[in-house]
Design a protein around this motif. Structure first.
Motif, PDB file in Angstrom:
ATOM      1  N   GLY A  67       0.894  -1.157   0.006  1.00  0.00           N
ATOM      2  CA  GLY A  67      -0.011   0.103   0.141  1.00  0.00           C
ATOM      3  C   GLY A  67       1.011   1.049   0.094  1.00  0.00           C
ATOM      4  N   ASP A  68       0.287   2.262   0.338  1.00  0.00           N
ATOM      5  CA  ASP A  68       0.976   3.742   0.541  1.00  0.00           C
ATOM      6  C   ASP A  68       2.394   3.514   1.329  1.00  0.00           C
ATOM      7  OD1 ASP A  68      -1.650   4.357  -0.087  1.00  0.00           O
ATOM      8  OD2 ASP A  68      -1.636   6.044   0.738  1.00  0.00           O
ATOM      9  N   LEU A  69       3.337   4.042   0.734  1.00  0.00           N
ATOM     10  CA  LEU A  69       4.924   3.972   1.386  1.00  0.00           C
ATOM     11  C   LEU A  69       5.061   5.463   1.763  1.00  0.00           C
ATOM     12  CD1 LEU A  69       6.281   1.703  -1.126  1.00  0.00           C
ATOM     13  CD2 LEU A  69       6.391   1.261   1.217  1.00  0.00           C
ATOM     14  N   GLY A 121       0.605   2.965  -5.045  1.00  0.00           N
ATOM     15  CA  GLY A 121       0.694   4.220  -5.215  1.00  0.00           C
ATOM     16  C   GLY A 121       1.069   4.839  -3.791  1.00  0.00           C
ATOM     17  N   ASP A 122       1.347   6.283  -4.050  1.00  0.00           N
ATOM     18  CA  ASP A 122       1.479   7.179  -2.919  1.00  0.00           C
ATOM     19  C   ASP A 122       2.964   6.663  -2.362  1.00  0.00           C
ATOM     20  OD1 ASP A 122      -0.678   8.687  -3.287  1.00  0.00           O
ATOM     21  OD2 ASP A 122      -1.415   8.671  -1.321  1.00  0.00           O
ATOM     22  N   TYR A 123       3.837   6.652  -3.514  1.00  0.00           N
ATOM     23  CA  TYR A 123       5.210   6.508  -3.187  1.00  0.00           C
ATOM     24  C   TYR A 123       5.904   7.615  -2.357  1.00  0.00           C
ATOM     25  CZ  TYR A 123       4.088   3.323  -6.980  1.00  0.00           C
ATOM     26  OH  TYR A 123       3.469   2.375  -7.747  1.00  0.00           O
ATOM     27  N   GLY A 137      -0.760   6.849  -7.623  1.00  0.00           N
ATOM     28  CA  GLY A 137      -1.522   7.381  -6.569  1.00  0.00           C
ATOM     29  C   GLY A 137      -1.744   8.872  -6.567  1.00  0.00           C
ATOM     30  N   ASN A 138      -2.568   9.576  -5.639  1.00  0.00           N
ATOM     31  CA  ASN A 138      -2.890  11.128  -5.892  1.00  0.00           C
ATOM     32  C   ASN A 138      -1.533  11.579  -5.736  1.00  0.00           C
ATOM     33  OD1 ASN A 138      -3.262  10.237  -3.234  1.00  0.00           O
ATOM     34  ND2 ASN A 138      -3.733  12.306  -2.849  1.00  0.00           N
ATOM     35  N   HIS A 139      -0.276  11.244  -4.856  1.00  0.00           N
ATOM     36  CA  HIS A 139       0.661  11.942  -4.861  1.00  0.00           C
ATOM     37  C   HIS A 139       1.449  11.871  -6.020  1.00  0.00           C
ATOM     38  CE1 HIS A 139       0.619  13.256  -0.471  1.00  0.00           C
ATOM     39  NE2 HIS A 139      -0.578  12.603  -0.575  1.00  0.00           N
ATOM     40  N   GLU A 140       1.203  10.844  -7.068  1.00  0.00           N
ATOM     41  CA  GLU A 140       1.969  10.975  -8.319  1.00  0.00           C
ATOM     42  C   GLU A 140       1.149  11.713  -9.285  1.00  0.00           C
ATOM     43  OE1 GLU A 140       3.457   8.627  -5.492  1.00  0.00           O
ATOM     44  OE2 GLU A 140       1.401   7.690  -6.534  1.00  0.00           O
ATOM     45  N   VAL A 164      -6.713  -0.405  -6.990  1.00  0.00           N
ATOM     46  CA  VAL A 164      -6.434   0.996  -7.282  1.00  0.00           C
ATOM     47  C   VAL A 164      -5.999   1.749  -6.096  1.00  0.00           C
ATOM     48  CG1 VAL A 164      -8.637   0.883  -8.892  1.00  0.00           C
ATOM     49  CG2 VAL A 164      -9.000   1.533  -6.435  1.00  0.00           C
ATOM     50  N   HIS A 165      -5.584   2.791  -6.364  1.00  0.00           N
ATOM     51  CA  HIS A 165      -5.119   3.596  -5.419  1.00  0.00           C
ATOM     52  C   HIS A 165      -6.116   4.024  -4.512  1.00  0.00           C
ATOM     53  CE1 HIS A 165      -2.787   6.112  -2.672  1.00  0.00           C
ATOM     54  NE2 HIS A 165      -3.710   7.120  -3.084  1.00  0.00           N
ATOM     55  N   GLY A 166      -7.184   5.126  -4.981  1.00  0.00           N
ATOM     56  CA  GLY A 166      -8.058   5.612  -3.961  1.00  0.00           C
ATOM     57  C   GLY A 166      -9.488   4.880  -3.925  1.00  0.00           C
ATOM     58  N   GLY A 181      -5.661   1.682  -1.257  1.00  0.00           N
ATOM     59  CA  GLY A 181      -4.578   2.517  -0.083  1.00  0.00           C
ATOM     60  C   GLY A 181      -5.376   3.684   0.290  1.00  0.00           C
ATOM     61  N   HIS A 182      -4.604   4.666   0.112  1.00  0.00           N
ATOM     62  CA  HIS A 182      -4.996   6.127   0.391  1.00  0.00           C
ATOM     63  C   HIS A 182      -5.367   6.673   1.541  1.00  0.00           C
ATOM     64  CE1 HIS A 182      -6.110   9.703  -1.593  1.00  0.00           C
ATOM     65  NE2 HIS A 182      -7.642   9.644  -1.634  1.00  0.00           N
ATOM     66  N   GLU A 183      -5.711   5.685   2.444  1.00  0.00           N
ATOM     67  CA  GLU A 183      -6.091   6.274   4.021  1.00  0.00           C
ATOM     68  C   GLU A 183      -5.267   5.389   4.932  1.00  0.00           C
ATOM     69  OE1 GLU A 183     -10.595   7.308   4.787  1.00  0.00           O
ATOM     70  OE2 GLU A 183     -10.543   5.565   3.439  1.00  0.00           O
TER      71      GLU A 183
HETATM   72 MN   LIG Z   1      -3.643   8.795  -1.417  1.00  0.00          MN
END
Ligand SMILES: [Mn+2]
Length: 284
Positions: free
Chosen positions: A32-34, A65-67, A97-100, A151-153, A228-230
């Motif tokens: 998940g999110d790193l 995602g969200d590396y 991810g949204n951070h990408e 998916v990411h979110g 991931g995402h949360e």
């Molecule tokens: Mn996220």
């Protein structure tokens, strides 16, 4: 990743725009999110014995995602996932991810450019430009057999999206600037609501309800959504066992816990709900 899109193929599966569909698999690991936590990433890679795991292209290591951002070593995490994808392209899937997505959806907690500026003062601008190009190549959604949708979110609430998911996700990848499906894949969160969606306090994306999850699972012929995402204590279950949230970052999130999923082909085929998958989740 560009080559996979061109050929439409990845070991044991197909690639259509931003969508990866895996039909033949032996073992699956999901991270998940790193969020810049390279120590947790290293611990997961050690735990799965990644050198031997990645030698088999039918083993898949999927990142949600969200590396980057929030942790102290976003560059280290990006460097490692790029090295894994380059040396074992058939076994590694990098979901966006949204951070990408900073250039499409600007938001305030994107600190990667500052980390690059501090660590690589003379090359930061050039590196960041290449990193943005890398983000644009990342996968938006991955379907694993008739088991999992990753998916990411979250899941887009556009009513026609599920039944046209291949076309819709590949379009989202191509014209992603302000594409609603793209935005919702990266930003949505599952909530127990009676309607399809409600506004999200994040300012981007929406909260999506259980009916949206049902529609996407039916259209993709899968049984559980993994996203991931949360932040959570390793994992969380929503929508009556249809959605599992996985979290894999420790350093910037004291008070939560990092985990990953490891599951083999036989177990994947038997998974009926997020609870079954939670039993295959390893807490660090
Ligand atoms: Mn996220």
């Amino acid at each position: 990743m560009r080559q996979e899109r061109r050929t439409g193929a990845i070991a044991g599966g197909s690639v259509t725009g931003g969508l990866v569909e895996i039909s033949e698999i032996e073992n699956l690991v999901v991270v998940g999110d790193l969020h810049g936590d390279s120590r947790t990433l290293a611990a997961i890679l050690r735990a799965i014995d990644h050198d031997s795991f990645l030698k088999n292209p039918l083993n898949k290591l999927v990142f949600l995602g969200d590396y980057v951002d929030r942790g102290s070593d976003s560059a280290g995490v990006l460097g490692t996932v790029c090295r894994l994808k380059r040396t074992s392209p058939g076994s590694v899937v990098l979901i966006r991810g949204n951070h990408e997505a900073p250039s499409e959806f600007p938001f305030s907690s994107h600190d990667l450019p500052y980390e690059l500026g501090a660590r690589f003062p003379r090359q930061a601008r050039e590196i960041y430009g290449r990193v943005l190009a890398l983000f644009g190549q990342m996968t938006l959604a991955t379907v694993v057999g008739s088991s999992l949708l990753l998916v990411h979110g979250g899941l887009p609430t556009e009513p026609d999206a599920p039944e046209n998911y291949r076309a819709r996700i590949s379009v989202a990848q191509e014209n992603h600037i302000r594409d609603r499906v793209m935005e919702e894949l990266l930003w949505n969160d599952p909530r127990t609501i009676g309607s399809d969606w409600e506004r999200s306090p994040r300012g981007l994306g929406r909260h999506f309800g259980p009916a949206v999850t049902e529609r996407w699972l039916a259209a993709t012929k899968t049984r559980v959504v993994v996203r991931g995402h949360e932040p959570c204590r390793g994992y969380r279950i929503d929508h009556d066992g249809k959605v599992l949230t996985l979290f894999s970052s420790a350093e910037p999130y004291p008070g939560f816990a990092a985990a990953y999923i490891k599951v083999d082909k036989g177990e994947l085929e038997k998974i009926k709900n997020a609870g079954d998958l939670a039993r295959r989740t390893v807490l660090l």
